[in-house]
Each structure stands twice: as structure tokens, then as C-alpha cells.
Motif scaffolding. Structure first.
Motif, PDB file in Angstrom:
ATOM      1  N   VAL A 122      40.656  34.956  37.246  1.00  0.00           N
ATOM      2  CA  VAL A 122      40.702  35.455  35.872  1.00  0.00           C
ATOM      3  C   VAL A 122      40.777  36.980  35.828  1.00  0.00           C
ATOM      4  O   VAL A 122      41.787  37.561  35.433  1.00  0.00           O
ATOM      5  CB  VAL A 122      39.478  34.953  35.076  1.00  0.00           C
ATOM      6  N   ALA A 125      43.475  39.942  37.381  1.00  0.00           N
ATOM      7  CA  ALA A 125      44.822  40.039  36.805  1.00  0.00           C
ATOM      8  C   ALA A 125      44.970  41.214  35.837  1.00  0.00           C
ATOM      9  O   ALA A 125      46.070  41.715  35.634  1.00  0.00           O
ATOM     10  CB  ALA A 125      45.177  38.729  36.094  1.00  0.00           C
ATOM     11  N   ASP A 126      43.868  41.678  35.260  1.00  0.00           N
ATOM     12  CA  ASP A 126      43.965  42.764  34.280  1.00  0.00           C
ATOM     13  C   ASP A 126      43.971  44.149  34.910  1.00  0.00           C
ATOM     14  O   ASP A 126      44.186  45.132  34.218  1.00  0.00           O
ATOM     15  CB  ASP A 126      42.773  42.708  33.314  1.00  0.00           C
ATOM     16  N   PHE A 127      43.711  44.251  36.209  1.00  0.00           N
ATOM     17  CA  PHE A 127      43.507  45.567  36.805  1.00  0.00           C
ATOM     18  C   PHE A 127      44.575  45.900  37.836  1.00  0.00           C
ATOM     19  O   PHE A 127      44.586  45.362  38.935  1.00  0.00           O
ATOM     20  CB  PHE A 127      42.106  45.652  37.434  1.00  0.00           C
ATOM     21  N   ALA A 152      47.497  34.021  33.234  1.00  0.00           N
ATOM     22  CA  ALA A 152      47.737  35.454  33.502  1.00  0.00           C
ATOM     23  C   ALA A 152      47.952  35.719  34.983  1.00  0.00           C
ATOM     24  O   ALA A 152      48.826  36.503  35.364  1.00  0.00           O
ATOM     25  CB  ALA A 152      46.579  36.291  32.974  1.00  0.00           C
ATOM     26  N   ARG A 155      51.553  34.419  35.629  1.00  0.00           N
ATOM     27  CA  ARG A 155      52.659  34.973  34.842  1.00  0.00           C
ATOM     28  C   ARG A 155      53.112  36.318  35.384  1.00  0.00           C
ATOM     29  O   ARG A 155      54.286  36.651  35.359  1.00  0.00           O
ATOM     30  CB  ARG A 155      52.234  35.104  33.373  1.00  0.00           C
ATOM     31  N   HIS A 156      52.155  37.115  35.877  1.00  0.00           N
ATOM     32  CA  HIS A 156      52.506  38.470  36.312  1.00  0.00           C
ATOM     33  C   HIS A 156      52.578  38.587  37.831  1.00  0.00           C
ATOM     34  O   HIS A 156      52.561  39.693  38.364  1.00  0.00           O
ATOM     35  CB  HIS A 156      51.505  39.463  35.731  1.00  0.00           C
TER      36      HIS A 156
END
Ligand SMILES: Nc1nc2c(ncn2[C@@H]2O[C@H](COP(=O)(O)OP(=O)(O)OP(=O)(O)O)[C@@H](O)[C@H]2O)c(=O)[nH]1
Ligand SMILES: [Mg+2]
Lengths: 215, 81
Positions: A122, A125-127, A152, A155-156
Motif C-alpha cells: 500500500v 506506492a506514494d513515495f 496503486a 498501476r504505476h
């Protein structure tokens, strides 16, 4: 009084990631950010892959874990330069943690730096860490529905590795559903089926990686 | 799960801006959270409650708007001198 701010909260991380990326590009360094849930097989994959790739690529590894140096010890046992980061509870690596470890490596002498992120499907993925390629791993025992449930991370991704394929005969993993979801979420990312025990898929993965390096 | 570290960043940005604008009491922060981010508005609100400190007033509120995309922005805040 109302103050309009427009402050991008993740920008602090992004600014450091951009600086990391510049340093990597200056040294023509290919940097991988490996992401998966705990136990999907990131370290075992690396142990096997290092053996195959070390005469083609000079490798360095950064291990991210909440606690212990266990994974770094496994990589060091392969004879590879490795630095362990302990996040002491944090669920992901951030760009600052990577920046602080870069002094331990002679970047000019490396071709590829692999960052094994904290086991978590989880948060990492944002960093952005400044990596060249994001690689998401999923093991066959986790179930084919995971890309739908944790989009996420998939997808990236620039590439997806399905690990532990030796277990396919024993677990009900729906390959059609898995590939179907990925081709919807992220049609451009190649998917490699990997077994760290037999080495299946490792050569295809290496060829793809080398082709990315030449760009 | 990283909402706590994000709230630290948000608080620091608002503290700095409040000082610049001479505001000693801040009672509302408006945040925009991109839908594609792995950020949970509930966890954000929870972290905010626990990390509140001056110039944020004890009953200061965090208003969260979820939008498509990957932005995470402190859009504005409200306060008084
Ligand atoms: N059968 C089988 N088991 C594997 C394979 N790869 C890894 N494993 C096993 O899966 C378990 C977890 O592997 P690790 O490599 O430690 O997983 P990891 O993703 O690095 O875990 P964390 O760093 O804790 O997130 C170990 O018991 C491995 O032996 C594989 O290809 N086949
Ligand atoms: Mg590991």
C-alpha cells in the motif's frame, strides 16, 4: 481570515527524489524500487538474480525493513555491496532515507542499484525515491485478485513479477484473471513469471532490464 | 499508514504560513486528497486530532476534499491574529 496556500504536501519528498534521480542519471545508474507485500519473495529473488546478473551488471542493494538487518545479511552473503535501512515503524522508504545512504556507495562504480522497499503493498506506492523503474512483485500464494484490491502498486509499476511460480500447481491462482487485470490497469508493463528456486523467468527479466538500460 | 508523517508535514507548512500572516489561532485547514493516493481520509483525520497544537486551536477542523488524481494539497486555512 482565509489564507490560500496550495501547498503540495508530498513535495518535500518529491524534491529529494528529484535530486536522487539527478545523481543516478549523472552516474548512468539504473535504480530499481522493488515493492510487494511482506514475504512475496523480494530478497530470495535478489539472491538468485545476483548470481545470474553479477557478471553483466555491477550491483548494489539497499534493503528497507521496519527492523533487523536480516535481509542485508542475506545480500552481503552473495558478496554484493548492501546497506540496510531500518524505518523503526514507518511503513515505507522515503527519498530522504535513500539520499542519506548514497554516501555508502561509490555510484560511479555501479551499474544498477536495487532498492528493496519495506514489505507493504500500500504505502510505498506514494513515495518516489528517484528510481528509474518501479517493479512490483506478487507471489502466487497471495491470490490473483490482489492487483484489483491494491491497484496503486500495480498501476504505476514499470514491470510486474509474478513470483513463486513453482507453486502454481498447488495453489488456485487464476492466471487469466491476473493477466486480465494487469492489462486493464497497466497495459504497458511487462509481466515476468519468476521462480527464485529454479531461476525460471530470470533471463527474460534480465534481458528486458538490459534493454531499458540502453535507452 | 503514513498519514501521521503527512500530518506532520501539513502542520509544519500551516505553522510557517500562519506566522507569516501573523495568525496565532488557526481553526480550519482545507486539504485536497487525490483519489489515486493510498491516503485514507479517516486516518488523516485521526492523526490530525492527535497532533494538533498551537497555532491550531483544540477544536480546529481538517476539511478533506477527495478529488481524482494524485495531488495532496493544503488548499487553504482559516485563522485569526
Ligand atoms: N516455493 C517458493 N518459495 C519462495 C520463492 N521465493 C521466495 N520463497 C519463500 O518465501 C518466503 C519469503 O521470501 P523473502 O524473499 O524473504 O520475501 P520478502 O519479500 O523479501 O519479504 P520481506 O522482506 O519480509 O517483505 C521465504 O520463505 C522464501 O523461501 C519461490 O520462488 N518459490
Ligand atoms: Mg526481504
Amino acid at each position: 481570515m482565509k489564507v490560500k496556500l496550495g501547498y503540495p504536501v508530498l513535495q518535500a519528498n518529491q524534491a529529494i527524489a528529484d535530486r536522487n534521480r539527478e545523481a543516478f542519471q549523472r552516474h548512468f545508474l539504473l535504480v530499481l524500487n522493488l515493492m510487494s507485500s511482506p514475504g512475496a519473495g523480494k530478497t530470495t529473488f535478489l539472491e538468485r538474480w545476483i548470481r545470474l546478473a553479477e557478471d553483466r551488471l555491477r550491483l548494489g542493494v539497499i534493503e528497507g525493513d521496519v527492523a533487523t538487518t536480516l535481509d542485508a545479511e542475506r545480500i552481503a552473503a552473495c558478496g554484493t555491496e548492501v546497506v540496510q535501512i531500518n524505518t523503526h515503524g514507518a511503513c515505507h522508504l522515503d527519498a530522504g532515507m535513500i539520499a542519506r545512504t548514497l554516501g555508502h556507495f561509490d555510484l560511479a562504480r555501479l551499474d544498477c542499484l536495487v532498492i528493496e522497499n519495506v514489505g507493504n503493498l500500500v504505502c510505498p506506492a506514494d513515495f518516489d525515491l528517484g528510481e528509474t523503474l518501479r517493479v512490483t512483485l506478487l507471489s502466487t500464494t497471495e491470490g490473483a485478485d490482489k492487483p484489483e484490491k491494491y491497484p496503486a502498486a500495480f498501476r504505476h509499476a514499470d514491470a510486474v513479477l509474478l513470483t513463486k511460480t513453482d507453486l502454481l500447481p498447488y495453489v488456485p491462482f487464476d492466471l487469466t484473471r491476473f493477466h486480465g487485470t494487469l492489462s486493464r490497469l497497466n497495459p504497458d508493463a511487462p509481466v515476468f513469471q519468476i521462480c527464485a528456486l529454479t531461476g525460471e523467468g530470470m533471463e527474460q527479466w534480465t534481458q528486458w532490464l538490459l534493454s531499458r538500460r540502453e535507452r | 499508514m503514513h498519514e501521521v508523517s503527512l500530518v506532520f508535514g501539513i502542520r509544519a507548512a500551516v505553522e510557517k504560513a500562519a506566522r507569516v500572516y501573523g495568525l496565532s489561532r488557526v481553526f480550519k485547514i482545507k486539504l485536497v486528497v487525490g483519489q489515486d493516493l493510498m491516503v485514507l481520509p479517516e486516518a488523516m483525520a485521526f492523526a490530525f486530532e492527535h497532533l494538533k497544537r498551537a497555532p491550531l486551536t483544540p477544536d480546529a477542523v481538517l476539511e478533506i476534499e477527495v478529488r481524482p488524481g494524485r495531488d495532496l494539497l493544503v488548499e487553504n486555512f482559516e485563522g485569526e491574529p
